[in-house]
Design a protein around this motif. Structure first.
Motif, PDB file in Angstrom:
ATOM      1  N   ARG A   1      -3.333   1.762   3.582  1.00 32.56           N
ATOM      2  CA  ARG A   1      -3.523   2.477   2.315  1.00 32.56           C
ATOM      3  C   ARG A   1      -2.217   3.122   1.853  1.00 32.56           C
ATOM      4  O   ARG A   1      -1.846   3.035   0.678  1.00 32.56           O
ATOM      5  CB  ARG A   1      -4.614   3.525   2.489  1.00 32.56           C
ATOM      6  N   GLY A   2      -1.505   3.753   2.772  1.00 36.22           N
ATOM      7  CA  GLY A   2      -0.259   4.413   2.410  1.00 36.22           C
ATOM      8  C   GLY A   2       0.826   3.451   1.960  1.00 36.22           C
ATOM      9  O   GLY A   2       1.651   3.787   1.096  1.00 36.22           O
ATOM     10  N   ALA A   3       0.821   2.229   2.506  1.00 37.79           N
ATOM     11  CA  ALA A   3       1.849   1.252   2.162  1.00 37.79           C
ATOM     12  C   ALA A   3       1.784   0.840   0.695  1.00 37.79           C
ATOM     13  O   ALA A   3       2.793   0.426   0.115  1.00 37.79           O
ATOM     14  CB  ALA A   3       1.717   0.023   3.054  1.00 37.79           C
ATOM     15  N   PHE A   4       0.594   0.947   0.080  1.00 33.91           N
ATOM     16  CA  PHE A   4       0.424   0.512  -1.298  1.00 33.91           C
ATOM     17  C   PHE A   4       0.309   1.669  -2.283  1.00 33.91           C
ATOM     18  O   PHE A   4       0.072   1.443  -3.472  1.00 33.91           O
ATOM     19  CB  PHE A   4      -0.807  -0.391  -1.418  1.00 33.91           C
ATOM     20  N   ALA A   5       0.485   2.909  -1.824  1.00 30.22           N
ATOM     21  CA  ALA A   5       0.324   4.064  -2.716  1.00 30.22           C
ATOM     22  C   ALA A   5       1.343   4.040  -3.849  1.00 30.22           C
ATOM     23  O   ALA A   5       1.008   4.276  -5.022  1.00 30.22           O
ATOM     24  CB  ALA A   5       0.434   5.359  -1.916  1.00 30.22           C
ATOM     25  N   GLU A   6       2.588   3.755  -3.525  1.00 34.52           N
ATOM     26  CA  GLU A   6       3.626   3.740  -4.560  1.00 34.52           C
ATOM     27  C   GLU A   6       3.402   2.601  -5.542  1.00 34.52           C
ATOM     28  O   GLU A   6       3.584   2.766  -6.753  1.00 34.52           O
ATOM     29  CB  GLU A   6       5.002   3.624  -3.910  1.00 34.52           C
ATOM     30  N   ARG A   7       3.007   1.456  -5.034  1.00 34.24           N
ATOM     31  CA  ARG A   7       2.740   0.318  -5.920  1.00 34.24           C
ATOM     32  C   ARG A   7       1.581   0.630  -6.859  1.00 34.24           C
ATOM     33  O   ARG A   7       1.625   0.287  -8.049  1.00 34.24           O
ATOM     34  CB  ARG A   7       2.422  -0.930  -5.086  1.00 34.24           C
ATOM     35  N   ARG A   8       0.542   1.282  -6.366  1.00 37.02           N
ATOM     36  CA  ARG A   8      -0.591   1.646  -7.228  1.00 37.02           C
ATOM     37  C   ARG A   8      -0.134   2.560  -8.357  1.00 37.02           C
ATOM     38  O   ARG A   8      -0.499   2.354  -9.522  1.00 37.02           O
ATOM     39  CB  ARG A   8      -1.682   2.336  -6.414  1.00 37.02           C
ATOM     40  N   ASP A   9       0.679   3.562  -8.047  1.00 31.03           N
ATOM     41  CA  ASP A   9       1.174   4.457  -9.090  1.00 31.03           C
ATOM     42  C   ASP A   9       1.994   3.682 -10.124  1.00 31.03           C
ATOM     43  O   ASP A   9       1.927   3.957 -11.327  1.00 31.03           O
ATOM     44  CB  ASP A   9       2.030   5.560  -8.471  1.00 31.03           C
ATOM     45  N   SER A  10       2.748   2.686  -9.655  1.00 26.33           N
ATOM     46  CA  SER A  10       3.595   1.911 -10.554  1.00 26.33           C
ATOM     47  C   SER A  10       2.776   1.098 -11.546  1.00 26.33           C
ATOM     48  O   SER A  10       3.094   1.070 -12.753  1.00 26.33           O
ATOM     49  CB  SER A  10       4.495   0.980  -9.731  1.00 26.33           C
ATOM     50  N   VAL A  11       1.704   0.440 -11.092  1.00 27.31           N
ATOM     51  CA  VAL A  11       0.923  -0.385 -12.019  1.00 27.31           C
ATOM     52  C   VAL A  11       0.130   0.478 -12.994  1.00 27.31           C
ATOM     53  O   VAL A  11      -0.097   0.087 -14.147  1.00 27.31           O
ATOM     54  CB  VAL A  11      -0.009  -1.360 -11.265  1.00 27.31           C
ATOM     55  N   VAL A  12      -0.267   1.663 -12.568  1.00 25.28           N
ATOM     56  CA  VAL A  12      -0.961   2.567 -13.485  1.00 25.28           C
ATOM     57  C   VAL A  12      -0.002   3.029 -14.588  1.00 25.28           C
ATOM     58  O   VAL A  12      -0.343   3.029 -15.780  1.00 25.28           O
ATOM     59  CB  VAL A  12      -1.552   3.768 -12.729  1.00 25.28           C
ATOM     60  N   ARG A  13       1.226   3.386 -14.203  1.00 27.02           N
ATOM     61  CA  ARG A  13       2.209   3.845 -15.190  1.00 27.02           C
ATOM     62  C   ARG A  13       2.627   2.727 -16.144  1.00 27.02           C
ATOM     63  O   ARG A  13       3.062   2.991 -17.275  1.00 27.02           O
ATOM     64  CB  ARG A  13       3.451   4.396 -14.483  1.00 27.02           C
ATOM     65  N   ALA A  14       2.494   1.474 -15.713  1.00 26.84           N
ATOM     66  CA  ALA A  14       2.941   0.348 -16.535  1.00 26.84           C
ATOM     67  C   ALA A  14       2.013   0.054 -17.709  1.00 26.84           C
ATOM     68  O   ALA A  14       2.336  -0.774 -18.562  1.00 26.84           O
ATOM     69  CB  ALA A  14       3.085  -0.901 -15.665  1.00 26.84           C
ATOM     70  N   GLY A  15       0.865   0.706 -17.779  1.00 22.73           N
ATOM     71  CA  GLY A  15      -0.018   0.557 -18.928  1.00 22.73           C
ATOM     72  C   GLY A  15      -0.981  -0.604 -18.850  1.00 22.73           C
ATOM     73  O   GLY A  15      -1.591  -0.982 -19.866  1.00 22.73           O
ATOM     74  N   TYR A  16      -1.196  -1.159 -17.664  1.00 19.37           N
ATOM     75  CA  TYR A  16      -2.087  -2.304 -17.535  1.00 19.37           C
ATOM     76  C   TYR A  16      -3.557  -1.937 -17.719  1.00 19.37           C
ATOM     77  O   TYR A  16      -4.403  -2.826 -17.842  1.00 19.37           O
ATOM     78  CB  TYR A  16      -1.887  -2.966 -16.172  1.00 19.37           C
ATOM     79  N   LEU A  17      -3.858  -0.656 -17.740  1.00 19.62           N
ATOM     80  CA  LEU A  17      -5.238  -0.216 -17.954  1.00 19.62           C
ATOM     81  C   LEU A  17      -5.473   0.347 -19.354  1.00 19.62           C
ATOM     82  O   LEU A  17      -6.598   0.699 -19.696  1.00 19.62           O
ATOM     83  CB  LEU A  17      -5.619   0.841 -16.913  1.00 19.62           C
ATOM     84  N   ASP A  18      -4.420   0.423 -20.147  1.00 19.74           N
ATOM     85  CA  ASP A  18      -4.519   1.063 -21.464  1.00 19.74           C
ATOM     86  C   ASP A  18      -4.971   0.059 -22.515  1.00 19.74           C
ATOM     87  O   ASP A  18      -4.232  -0.319 -23.436  1.00 19.74           O
ATOM     88  CB  ASP A  18      -3.174   1.670 -21.856  1.00 19.74           C
ATOM     89  N   VAL A  19      -6.197  -0.403 -22.400  1.00 22.04           N
ATOM     90  CA  VAL A  19      -6.723  -1.437 -23.284  1.00 22.04           C
ATOM     91  C   VAL A  19      -6.989  -0.850 -24.673  1.00 22.04           C
ATOM     92  O   VAL A  19      -7.668   0.171 -24.792  1.00 22.04           O
ATOM     93  CB  VAL A  19      -8.022  -2.030 -22.710  1.00 22.04           C
ATOM     94  N   PRO A  20      -6.488  -1.476 -25.750  1.00 19.85           N
ATOM     95  CA  PRO A  20      -6.794  -0.999 -27.109  1.00 19.85           C
ATOM     96  C   PRO A  20      -8.293  -1.113 -27.398  1.00 19.85           C
ATOM     97  O   PRO A  20      -9.026  -1.818 -26.693  1.00 19.85           O
ATOM     98  CB  PRO A  20      -5.987  -1.941 -28.008  1.00 19.85           C
ATOM     99  N   PRO A  21      -8.779  -0.438 -28.429  1.00 18.83           N
ATOM    100  CA  PRO A  21     -10.211  -0.515 -28.769  1.00 18.83           C
ATOM    101  C   PRO A  21     -10.667  -1.948 -29.002  1.00 18.83           C
ATOM    102  O   PRO A  21      -9.957  -2.753 -29.600  1.00 18.83           O
ATOM    103  CB  PRO A  21     -10.308   0.326 -30.050  1.00 18.83           C
ATOM    104  N   ALA A  22     -11.854  -2.255 -28.536  1.00 12.77           N
ATOM    105  CA  ALA A  22     -12.376  -3.619 -28.638  1.00 12.77           C
ATOM    106  C   ALA A  22     -12.588  -4.052 -30.084  1.00 12.77           C
ATOM    107  O   ALA A  22     -12.640  -5.256 -30.364  1.00 12.77           O
ATOM    108  CB  ALA A  22     -13.683  -3.726 -27.858  1.00 12.77           C
TER     109      ALA A  22
END
Length: 349
Positions: free
Chosen positions: A298-319
């Motif tokens: 879990r700890g090995a991927f903590a930094e990578r998880r923060d990176s993908v969240v900051r990259a905006g991959y979850l910021d979907v525009p309104p449908a």
């Protein structure tokens, strides 16, 4: 982290509210494995149960998933002793699973070749021996197949010098590597005429090659080696085909990992995350190699998880603004694509 359903492929509401499901996990030294399997129609899901096998004496292992092709294999093919009737797609996926498991047992127990050619021979032998019931189908002509299924398998060997792997596949199920420093990498390329992964999400193109009993099929292969630690996984399109972008599948993997305290809990959270999103059966088989325990994983991927969240991959525009969604998909895919395709095989000529 919640991935909303993709508007262009809404879930099929004709099935039961709660699909059948199975999760499994195991740990042995510096190796942890898990599997997730869900059905939209309990007892009739066309994904076979995922395969995760490891041979302790040699460090050899096999991950594999199988997705029966319900369109071309929709005709009834087998009646169970309890009277339940199953389609050719249902039967084909389970026959392919049996053949792959027999192939792996032959490799580790009898020193048989671990080549794709030998696996093709095993698949063909078991398919040829399978009894089927001929029935009428609405699918006719060149689209129809006998016992059709996809397969994505990873044959690996964990040793002191790293993890050697070979991905073998047919159809549009996929194998991946998940690496602490660089995230999710595809190890396979779908058997379709559309080569762009984002366009495959948008179009859901037909497959050009599947395992089946009535015509020739091809198994593609790709091999390589990773230094420990690493994660390898195989998944059917029920896991990766109903998100907005390829990056969001990695988001699901990393978010559920971050909220888990064990491999078993990770498997269960993956199931809970994917069931509300997918409109299909879904199966996944995963192994983590080289981590001292789950906390280190879990700890090995903590930094990578923060990176993908900051990259905006979850910021979907309104449908209700499909043009904005499409522009956002194109933009985020271009920023993600290079790393995702780093180990992907080239386009087949």
């Amino acid at each position: 982290m919640i991935i909303p359903p993709k508007p262009t492929r809404p879930p099929d509401r004709s099935g039961p509210a709660r699909p059948g499901h199975l999760t499994w996990s195991a740990a042995d030294g510096r190796l942890m494995a898990l599997a997730v399997w869900t059905e939209r129609r309990p007892g009739h899901g066309e994904d076979a149960e995922p395969l995760a096998a490891h041979h302790r004496p040699t460090g050899d292992g096999l991950l594999a998933v199988f997705d029966g092709s319900g369109g071309s294999g929709a005709a009834p093919a087998w009646r169970a002793p309890d009277g339940a009737t199953h389609t050719g797609a249902w039967v084909g996926a389970r026959i392919a699973r049996l053949a792959a498991e027999c192939w792996f047992q032959g490799v580790v127990a009898a020193k048989e070749p671990d080549t794709p050619e030998r696996l093709t021979y095993c698949l063909r032998a078991v398919l040829d021996a399978a009894p089927t019931t001929t029935a009428r189908s609405k699918v006719t002509g060149s689209m129809r197949r006998l016992l059709p299924t996809t397969m994505a398998a990873i044959r690996y060997r964990a040793g002191d010098d790293g993890v050697r792997w070979q991905a073998v596949w047919a159809g549009d199920s996929r194998s991946y590597a998940l690496l602490p420093g660089s995230g999710l990498h595809a190890l396979t390329r779908d058997d379709t005429h559309e080569d762009d992964t984002l366009e495959q999400l948008r179009q859901d193109p037909p497959m050009t090659n599947v395992i089946c009993a009535d015509r020739p099929f091809d198994l593609s292969a790709r091999q390589g080696e990773f230094h420990e630690p690493c994660v390898l996984l195989a998944a059917t399109d029920g896991f990766f085909g109903y998100v907005h972008t390829p990056a969001q599948f990695e988001c699901v993997l990393l978010d559920t990992l971050a909220r888990s305290k064990s491999a078993g809990e990770w498997a269960e959270l993956l199931r809970r995350a994917i069931e509300p999103v997918t409109a299909d059966d879904a199966s996944l088989s995963l192994v983590a190699v080289g981590f001292a325990d789950f906390a280190e994983l879990r700890g090995a991927f903590a930094e990578r998880r923060d990176s993908v969240v900051r990259a905006g991959y979850l910021d979907v525009p309104p449908a209700d603004d499909p043009d904005a969604v499409r522009r956002w998909q194109d933009r985020t895919w271009q920023s993600y694509r290079h790393a995702y395709e780093k180990f992907m095989p080239g386009v087949r000529e």
